[in-house]
Scaffold this active site. Sequence first.
Site, short mmCIF file in Angstrom:
data_model
loop_
_atom_site.label_atom_id
_atom_site.label_comp_id
_atom_site.label_asym_id
_atom_site.label_seq_id
_atom_site.Cartn_x
_atom_site.Cartn_y
_atom_site.Cartn_z
N SER A 86 65.59 -25.72 -61.36
CA SER A 86 64.69 -24.96 -62.22
C SER A 86 65.06 -25.24 -63.67
CB SER A 86 64.83 -23.46 -61.94
OG SER A 86 64.16 -22.69 -62.92
N TYR A 100 70.68 -16.44 -61.24
CA TYR A 100 69.72 -17.44 -60.75
C TYR A 100 69.91 -18.76 -61.49
CZ TYR A 100 65.23 -19.62 -59.61
OH TYR A 100 64.26 -20.50 -59.19
N LYS A 145 71.23 -22.45 -60.12
CA LYS A 145 70.44 -23.66 -60.31
C LYS A 145 71.19 -24.69 -61.14
CE LYS A 145 66.57 -22.62 -58.12
NZ LYS A 145 66.18 -23.37 -56.91
#
Length: 253
Positions: free
Chosen positions: A139, A149, A153
């Site tokens: 991402s 998150y 990633k």
Amino acid sequence: MAYLALVTGASVGLGAELARQLAERRVNLVLVARDEARLERLAQRLRHEYGVTVEVLAADLTEHDGLERAASRAADPDSPVDILISNAGFGVYDGFESSRLADERRLHELLSWAPLRLAHAAIPGMLARRRGWIMNVASVAAFTPSGTYGAAKAATVSLSRSLNARYRGTGVRVTALCPGLLDTEFHVRMGEDHLPRLPRIAWADTRRVAREGLRALHRGRAVMVSDWRYRLIRPLIPMLPDRLLERATTTGD
């Protein structure tokens, strides 16, 4: 020669579109996700429309047994996987100070450990055959201070770059695909109040992202930021203060 691709998180969204575009190229498939009914519906459609062979493997990759079943399939020498796409993912909405530790662990296991485990299973066979392609869906959040998150990633991007550098000369190519906002079920699953209130232009087209990702994988690019809107923004990110980026990119965790 017909290639075989294993795609995780294949039941909806980007994973389903990647599977469709691979089937369009006459690549046979192993579809992996938790929802077996959805996988079967997609498999039937791809078989009918493109005439490819499609296996369904219903597995929860946050569970040891589910991940190991997927890893065993990726390593199967009798039906070798030529293309591995690790796309499965989810997000934690609650802020870091209030999130459940079990959810944080599941997030990291799915976003960073599962791609590593599956690549570790697939690469020996790929090296023996002197061909293979691995796409880890990361991402744009990997390049920003966007909570756990983004941290997970970022680990996936780093792993992909390392593996691509190590193995590209052997015929095995590894790419981290880094999309921005996609109009899929990802945000809906986190709750309606998590849906970013952004203009339509901020949302990337899933078909374009999948197409650009597969093209980058074929060319052996280590990192692919998709689509053009996010490629324009990417060089500016290091110039912005972390506090500003954190506020702009983090809603909850």
